[in-house]
Scaffold this motif. Sequence first.
Motif, PDB file in Angstrom:
ATOM      1  N   ILE A 296      50.817  36.277  47.297  1.00  0.00           N
ATOM      2  CA  ILE A 296      49.639  35.882  46.516  1.00  0.00           C
ATOM      3  C   ILE A 296      48.613  37.007  46.500  1.00  0.00           C
ATOM      4  N   GLN A 297      48.355  37.640  47.654  1.00  0.00           N
ATOM      5  CA  GLN A 297      47.403  38.740  47.718  1.00  0.00           C
ATOM      6  C   GLN A 297      47.862  39.921  46.869  1.00  0.00           C
ATOM      7  N   GLN A 298      49.145  40.200  46.886  1.00  0.00           N
ATOM      8  CA  GLN A 298      49.676  41.303  46.095  1.00  0.00           C
ATOM      9  C   GLN A 298      49.481  41.021  44.600  1.00  0.00           C
ATOM     10  N   ARG A 299      49.752  39.800  44.167  1.00  0.00           N
ATOM     11  CA  ARG A 299      49.569  39.446  42.759  1.00  0.00           C
ATOM     12  C   ARG A 299      48.102  39.483  42.352  1.00  0.00           C
ATOM     13  N   LEU A 300      47.209  39.086  43.256  1.00  0.00           N
ATOM     14  CA  LEU A 300      45.775  39.163  42.966  1.00  0.00           C
ATOM     15  C   LEU A 300      45.327  40.597  42.787  1.00  0.00           C
ATOM     16  N   LYS A 301      45.808  41.507  43.625  1.00  0.00           N
ATOM     17  CA  LYS A 301      45.451  42.922  43.491  1.00  0.00           C
ATOM     18  C   LYS A 301      45.954  43.493  42.178  1.00  0.00           C
ATOM     19  N   ILE A 302      47.155  43.104  41.770  1.00  0.00           N
ATOM     20  CA  ILE A 302      47.705  43.575  40.492  1.00  0.00           C
ATOM     21  C   ILE A 302      46.847  43.060  39.331  1.00  0.00           C
TER      22      ILE A 302
ATOM     23  N   GLN B  98      43.654  42.151  39.459  1.00  0.00           N
ATOM     24  CA  GLN B  98      42.354  42.818  39.503  1.00  0.00           C
ATOM     25  C   GLN B  98      42.447  44.217  38.922  1.00  0.00           C
ATOM     26  N   SER B  99      43.504  44.922  39.248  1.00  0.00           N
ATOM     27  CA  SER B  99      43.699  46.271  38.732  1.00  0.00           C
ATOM     28  C   SER B  99      43.853  46.254  37.209  1.00  0.00           C
ATOM     29  N   ARG B 100      44.596  45.301  36.693  1.00  0.00           N
ATOM     30  CA  ARG B 100      44.786  45.184  35.249  1.00  0.00           C
ATOM     31  C   ARG B 100      43.457  44.897  34.552  1.00  0.00           C
ATOM     32  N   GLN B 101      42.654  43.987  35.102  1.00  0.00           N
ATOM     33  CA  GLN B 101      41.363  43.659  34.506  1.00  0.00           C
ATOM     34  C   GLN B 101      40.403  44.850  34.558  1.00  0.00           C
ATOM     35  N   LYS B 102      40.456  45.626  35.638  1.00  0.00           N
ATOM     36  CA  LYS B 102      39.611  46.813  35.745  1.00  0.00           C
ATOM     37  C   LYS B 102      39.990  47.836  34.675  1.00  0.00           C
ATOM     38  N   ASN B 103      41.274  48.007  34.436  1.00  0.00           N
ATOM     39  CA  ASN B 103      41.717  48.937  33.395  1.00  0.00           C
ATOM     40  C   ASN B 103      41.232  48.489  32.021  1.00  0.00           C
ATOM     41  N   TYR B 104      41.306  47.195  31.726  1.00  0.00           N
ATOM     42  CA  TYR B 104      40.817  46.678  30.451  1.00  0.00           C
ATOM     43  C   TYR B 104      39.316  46.929  30.298  1.00  0.00           C
ATOM     44  N   ALA B 105      38.567  46.722  31.368  1.00  0.00           N
ATOM     45  CA  ALA B 105      37.116  46.909  31.306  1.00  0.00           C
ATOM     46  C   ALA B 105      36.751  48.387  31.180  1.00  0.00           C
TER      47      ALA B 105
END
Length: 125
Positions: free
Chosen positions: A8-14, A16-23
């Motif tokens: 679950i933590q690994q999927r959350l980090k992925i 978060q990283s995807r959302q940061k790239n979009y922003a």
Amino acid sequence: MTENMKLIQQRLKIAQSRQKNYADIRRRDQEYKVGDHVFVKVTPMKGQMRFGVKGKLAPRNIGPYEILEKINLVTYRVALPLVMEHMHNVFRVSMLQDYLRDSLHVIELTYVLLKDDYKYEEWPI
């Protein structure tokens, strides 16, 4: 930690990283120099009267105003007119918008010649 929690933590980090790239795609660093001119964003609030206009016709940005001082990385002191002296003149960079000087924006002052009976003639410009 259980295997399920690690997954679950690994999927959350992925995610978060995807959302940061979009922003970050639309993000740009703004920096102004002393003497630059900017528009100041006026946040419209429902039912509030802004500069004599109510609703969606109220201005979103006002200005242009000159930057007097750079306080730190994200805050600037702006020269506001005397009519707005009750407002705080320090703004965050997100509240400022670029203004490019253009000679077409300058409106020439014209005088109207009145006759003795207070009539005047209009001429096309």
